[in-house]
Design a protein around this motif. Structure first.
Motif, PDB file in Angstrom:
ATOM      1  N   MET A  22       0.850  -1.193   0.000  1.00 36.00           N
ATOM      2  CA  MET A  22       0.000   0.000   0.000  1.00 36.00           C
ATOM      3  C   MET A  22       0.876   1.229   0.000  1.00 36.00           C
ATOM      4  O   MET A  22       1.828   1.325   0.767  1.00 36.00           O
ATOM      5  N   MET A  23       0.540   2.161  -0.854  1.00 38.96           N
ATOM      6  CA  MET A  23       1.336   3.378  -0.943  1.00 38.96           C
ATOM      7  C   MET A  23       1.001   4.336   0.186  1.00 38.96           C
ATOM      8  O   MET A  23      -0.134   4.439   0.618  1.00 38.96           O
ATOM      9  N   LYS A  24       1.982   5.038   0.651  1.00 45.24           N
ATOM     10  CA  LYS A  24       1.799   6.011   1.731  1.00 45.24           C
ATOM     11  C   LYS A  24       1.347   7.354   1.161  1.00 45.24           C
ATOM     12  O   LYS A  24       1.853   7.830   0.149  1.00 45.24           O
ATOM     13  N   ASN A  25       0.417   7.988   1.841  1.00 39.26           N
ATOM     14  CA  ASN A  25      -0.150   9.244   1.368  1.00 39.26           C
ATOM     15  C   ASN A  25       0.898  10.333   1.201  1.00 39.26           C
ATOM     16  O   ASN A  25       0.872  11.107   0.253  1.00 39.26           O
ATOM     17  N   SER A  26       1.831  10.417   2.156  1.00 38.61           N
ATOM     18  CA  SER A  26       2.774  11.532   2.184  1.00 38.61           C
ATOM     19  C   SER A  26       3.614  11.626   0.923  1.00 38.61           C
ATOM     20  O   SER A  26       4.084  12.705   0.572  1.00 38.61           O
ATOM     21  N   SER A  27       3.823  10.512   0.227  1.00 40.05           N
ATOM     22  CA  SER A  27       4.635  10.528  -0.983  1.00 40.05           C
ATOM     23  C   SER A  27       3.813  10.852  -2.225  1.00 40.05           C
ATOM     24  O   SER A  27       4.355  10.907  -3.324  1.00 40.05           O
ATOM     25  N   ILE A  28       2.503  11.086  -2.060  1.00 41.71           N
ATOM     26  CA  ILE A  28       1.620  11.307  -3.200  1.00 41.71           C
ATOM     27  C   ILE A  28       1.175  12.757  -3.310  1.00 41.71           C
ATOM     28  O   ILE A  28       1.083  13.309  -4.397  1.00 41.71           O
ATOM     29  N   GLY A  29       0.914  13.408  -2.189  1.00 43.98           N
ATOM     30  CA  GLY A  29       0.447  14.785  -2.224  1.00 43.98           C
ATOM     31  C   GLY A  29       0.146  15.298  -0.833  1.00 43.98           C
ATOM     32  O   GLY A  29       0.229  14.561   0.157  1.00 43.98           O
ATOM     33  N   THR A  30      -0.212  16.573  -0.756  1.00 44.61           N
ATOM     34  CA  THR A  30      -0.552  17.171   0.527  1.00 44.61           C
ATOM     35  C   THR A  30      -1.939  16.689   0.965  1.00 44.61           C
ATOM     36  O   THR A  30      -2.728  16.208   0.132  1.00 44.61           O
ATOM     37  N   ARG A  79      -1.107  -7.371   5.131  1.00 45.91           N
ATOM     38  CA  ARG A  79      -1.406  -5.947   5.132  1.00 45.91           C
ATOM     39  C   ARG A  79      -1.313  -5.399   3.706  1.00 45.91           C
ATOM     40  O   ARG A  79      -0.756  -6.042   2.817  1.00 45.91           O
ATOM     41  N   GLY A  80      -1.844  -4.202   3.516  1.00 46.38           N
ATOM     42  CA  GLY A  80      -1.718  -3.500   2.245  1.00 46.38           C
ATOM     43  C   GLY A  80      -2.326  -4.263   1.089  1.00 46.38           C
ATOM     44  O   GLY A  80      -3.413  -4.823   1.185  1.00 46.38           O
ATOM     45  N   LEU A  83      -8.852 -20.928   2.364  1.00 38.77           N
ATOM     46  CA  LEU A  83      -7.837 -20.813   3.409  1.00 38.77           C
ATOM     47  C   LEU A  83      -6.821 -19.719   3.095  1.00 38.77           C
ATOM     48  O   LEU A  83      -6.439 -18.937   3.982  1.00 38.77           O
ATOM     49  N   VAL A  84      -6.377 -19.660   1.845  1.00 39.89           N
ATOM     50  CA  VAL A  84      -5.409 -18.623   1.464  1.00 39.89           C
ATOM     51  C   VAL A  84      -6.045 -17.244   1.564  1.00 39.89           C
ATOM     52  O   VAL A  84      -5.426 -16.291   2.066  1.00 39.89           O
ATOM     53  N   THR A  85      -7.292 -17.131   1.133  1.00 41.72           N
ATOM     54  CA  THR A  85      -7.995 -15.843   1.216  1.00 41.72           C
ATOM     55  C   THR A  85      -8.118 -15.388   2.658  1.00 41.72           C
ATOM     56  O   THR A  85      -7.834 -14.225   2.986  1.00 41.72           O
ATOM     57  N   LEU A  86      -8.544 -16.282   3.527  1.00 40.87           N
ATOM     58  CA  LEU A  86      -8.701 -15.934   4.947  1.00 40.87           C
ATOM     59  C   LEU A  86      -7.354 -15.565   5.566  1.00 40.87           C
ATOM     60  O   LEU A  86      -7.258 -14.605   6.337  1.00 40.87           O
ATOM     61  N   GLY A  87      -6.323 -16.334   5.230  1.00 34.56           N
ATOM     62  CA  GLY A  87      -5.003 -16.059   5.786  1.00 34.56           C
ATOM     63  C   GLY A  87      -4.500 -14.674   5.413  1.00 34.56           C
ATOM     64  O   GLY A  87      -3.983 -13.933   6.259  1.00 34.56           O
ATOM     65  N   LEU A  88      -4.680 -14.313   4.146  1.00 36.08           N
ATOM     66  CA  LEU A  88      -4.223 -13.001   3.693  1.00 36.08           C
ATOM     67  C   LEU A  88      -5.076 -11.880   4.276  1.00 36.08           C
ATOM     68  O   LEU A  88      -4.559 -10.819   4.646  1.00 36.08           O
ATOM     69  N   LYS A  89      -6.385 -12.105   4.363  1.00 30.52           N
ATOM     70  CA  LYS A  89      -7.279 -11.078   4.896  1.00 30.52           C
ATOM     71  C   LYS A  89      -6.930 -10.726   6.339  1.00 30.52           C
ATOM     72  O   LYS A  89      -6.994  -9.565   6.740  1.00 30.52           O
ATOM     73  N   PHE A  90      -6.579 -11.739   7.121  1.00 33.04           N
ATOM     74  CA  PHE A  90      -6.399 -11.510   8.552  1.00 33.04           C
ATOM     75  C   PHE A  90      -4.945 -11.336   8.978  1.00 33.04           C
ATOM     76  O   PHE A  90      -4.676 -10.733  10.015  1.00 33.04           O
ATOM     77  N   TYR A  91      -4.000 -11.831   8.194  1.00 33.24           N
ATOM     78  CA  TYR A  91      -2.609 -11.789   8.644  1.00 33.24           C
ATOM     79  C   TYR A  91      -1.689 -10.987   7.729  1.00 33.24           C
ATOM     80  O   TYR A  91      -0.508 -10.826   8.038  1.00 33.24           O
ATOM     81  N   THR A 137      -6.547   4.202   1.469  1.00 36.54           N
ATOM     82  CA  THR A 137      -5.415   4.913   0.877  1.00 36.54           C
ATOM     83  C   THR A 137      -5.465   6.407   1.176  1.00 36.54           C
ATOM     84  O   THR A 137      -4.426   7.075   1.178  1.00 36.54           O
ATOM     85  N   GLY A 138      -6.672   6.935   1.402  1.00 33.96           N
ATOM     86  CA  GLY A 138      -6.816   8.372   1.631  1.00 33.96           C
ATOM     87  C   GLY A 138      -6.667   9.192   0.369  1.00 33.96           C
ATOM     88  O   GLY A 138      -6.558  10.410   0.424  1.00 33.96           O
ATOM     89  N   VAL A 139      -6.691   8.532  -0.805  1.00 37.64           N
ATOM     90  CA  VAL A 139      -6.531   9.223  -2.087  1.00 37.64           C
ATOM     91  C   VAL A 139      -7.898   9.353  -2.746  1.00 37.64           C
ATOM     92  O   VAL A 139      -8.489   8.376  -3.173  1.00 37.64           O
ATOM     93  N   MET A 140      -8.392  10.583  -2.831  1.00 37.82           N
ATOM     94  CA  MET A 140      -9.723  10.884  -3.341  1.00 37.82           C
ATOM     95  C   MET A 140      -9.739  11.162  -4.840  1.00 37.82           C
ATOM     96  O   MET A 140     -10.789  11.379  -5.432  1.00 37.82           O
ATOM     97  N   SER A 141      -8.606  11.116  -5.490  1.00 42.40           N
ATOM     98  CA  SER A 141      -8.497  11.506  -6.894  1.00 42.40           C
ATOM     99  C   SER A 141      -9.323  10.606  -7.808  1.00 42.40           C
ATOM    100  O   SER A 141      -9.145   9.390  -7.844  1.00 42.40           O
ATOM    101  N   ARG A 142     -10.211  11.229  -8.590  1.00 41.45           N
ATOM    102  CA  ARG A 142     -10.991  10.464  -9.564  1.00 41.45           C
ATOM    103  C   ARG A 142     -10.119  10.026 -10.741  1.00 41.45           C
ATOM    104  O   ARG A 142     -10.419   9.029 -11.411  1.00 41.45           O
ATOM    105  N   HIS A 143      -9.033  10.760 -10.976  1.00 41.60           N
ATOM    106  CA  HIS A 143      -8.171  10.423 -12.105  1.00 41.60           C
ATOM    107  C   HIS A 143      -7.382   9.128 -11.855  1.00 41.60           C
ATOM    108  O   HIS A 143      -7.022   8.435 -12.803  1.00 41.60           O
TER     109      HIS A 143
END
Length: 476
Positions: A1-9, A208-209, A198-206, A335-341
């Motif tokens: 997952m990308m961090k907001n601070s590196s994308i914009g204010t 990130r990003g 099982l793989v889906t559950l494992g990734l969902k719960f353990y 992500t906190g990124v509201m950009s429609r583009h």
């Protein structure tokens, strides 16, 4: 997952018109596609299976199945562009991701069951007319929201999931076409489905990003590899499917003809109301989660226009009804990124995939048992979403009675369709969906039953369940 601070204010991130740097925007757009990709193409595979289209690459119906998958991707991309780029009043100008709707499956499956290509004309005519009606709802969508409180919408969403769980189990055991045969429900079939779950559950719960966001997709990939490993799927079959698909193909308008079916038209128009309300909720979720504000009337109306127009376009070119995808609403909040583009880039990626049938040919090689594991998770989440919506209901006696009657009649007719064997064909198709009678009963009872009923004693409620409402205790 990308961090907001590196994308914009922070101010830029809350602005739908802000465009992040391309090296960040394109991966974020692909991230939106990964979050909805499998859910988007699954309804096409289910409808094709219900119609009786062959599942093997050598089947004469294979091109039809491939085309439906292709259109699922293409129309989702086009409908998403309507939301992000807009066309006059059409579109919310927000990062709304459109995709093929699960909600219409209980209506579509009875319409095409066992009819093959012969059932497609009525289906797509119904989708086209229903889409136009859906767009028309944009004129007054805000005025009918009062008739669809969480009691009604939560029940409808839950009923959608309940109506489809049987499909997930059948797929996991080998497919509806295998019911009654010795190969149905074998250990290898269930093993493929279990790996996905099982793989889906494992990734969902353990994880990130992106690992967690793409859990279902990665679970299907794991199941796919497992199926190859145990010999359920051969490399030769994958190559055959790939070779039988062209590298580029344009959509064909009215490929399956035009046939008026009142059952289809009424069913799609009624479901359009539910889908429109779902879109209103998703748009509100995007503005709240991404910008910390309420959605404007213009945004809600524009989103509804785009929802309906996208579905109408789907009916013309052989896609299925579209709606906004809730999982992508959550992704905006994460992500906190509201950009429609950003979402526009994802839409372009979907359109490219939809114009390349070879992409669909690879999706079609997914063994039905592997897909079953994925849809068990997805349909179960639909039920859970409905229950979550019902948590907002004040469970007084009035609402319990409405819920009980609507659920009993709707689910009962779906489980025992032969109870309506003397009902005329059109009405029978609508009633046996289970979803429409449950929704209609819930809406009507919610409008006509007096609120005073909530405070009256209804001692016939068994087991003292009414006592769970802190406002009205048993014996009052």
């Amino acid at each position: 997952m990308m961090k907001n601070s590196s994308i914009g204010t922070p101010e830029q991130l809350r602005d739908p018109n802000y465009t992040p740097p391309l090296l960040k925007a394109i991966p974020l757009g692909i991230q939106h596609v990964l979050a909805m990709f499998i859910a988007n193409v699954t309804p096409a595979i289910i409808v094709a299976g219900a119609a009786g289209f062959g599942f093997g690459s050598n089947s004469p119906d294979f091109p039809e199945l491939l085309y439906m998958i292709q259109m699922s991707m293409l129309i989702a991309g086009v409908a998403t562009l309507l939301q992000t780029i807009t066309l006059g009043p059409v579109g919310a100008a927000l990062p709304v991701v459109q995709g093929t709707s699960f909600a219409f499956l209980p209506v579509m499956i009875p319409l095409v069951a066992g009819k093959g290509i012969d059932g497609m004309a009525a289906l797509y005519t119904g989708i086209f007319v229903g889409g136009l009606f859906h767009a028309f709802l944009g004129l007054f969508i805000g005025k009918i929201r009062f008739a669809l409180p969480p009691l009604v919408t939560g029940l409808v969403v839950m009923m959608i999931g309940l109506a489809l769980i049987k499909v997930g189990i059948q797929y996991s055991a080998g497919g509806a076409h295998m019911v009654g045969k010795p190969e149905f429900g074998t250990l290898t079939s269930w093993a493929c489905a279990a790996v996905v779950i099982l793989v889906t559950l494992g990734l969902k719960f353990y994880a990130r990003g992106m690992w967690a966001i793409s859990a279902v997709l990665l679970g299907l990939i794991a199941g796919y590899v497992f199926a190859i490993g145990i010999g359920k799927l051969s490399p030769a079959a994958i190559a055959g499917s790939w070779n039988n698909a062209s590298a580029f193909a344009l959509p064909m308008p009215f490929k399956y003809g035009f046939e008026m079916s009142f059952a289809a038209i009424i069913g799609f128009c009624l479901m359009a109301v539910v889908s429109a309300i779902e879109t209103v909720g998703d748009v509100s979720g995007i503005t709240k989660g991404g910008a910390g504000r309420e959605a404007t009337d213009k945004e809600i109306a524009g989103a509804t226009y785009a929802d309906g127009l996208g579905t109408a376009v789907a009916g013309i070119f052989g896609g299925l009804p579209n709606t906004s995808f809730s999982q992508n609403v959550g992704l905006v909040a994460i992500t906190g990124v509201m950009s429609r583009h950003v979402v526009t880039f994802g839409a372009i990626f979907l359109i490219i995939c939809g114009l390349v049938p070879k992409v669909g040919s690879l999706i079609r090689t997914i063994p039905i048992e592997v897909l079953g594991g994925g849809v068990v998770v997805m349909f179960g989440m639909v039920v859970a979403s409905g229950i979550s919506m019902l948590a907002d209901v004040n469970w007084n006696r009035r609402n319990m009675v409405i819920f009980a009657i609507a659920l009993s009649v709707g689910l009962g007719l779906q489980l025992e369709p032969s109870a309506l064997q003397y009902v005329p064909g059109t009405l029978k198709v609508l009633l046996t969906s289970g979803l429409l009678p449950a929704a209609l009963i819930a809406v009507v009872l919610n409008l006509i039953l007096p609120e005073e009923l909530a405070a009256e004693s209804t001692e016939e409620v068994s087991g003292g369940m009414a006592g769970h409402n802190p406002e009205v205790q048993p014996g009052e």
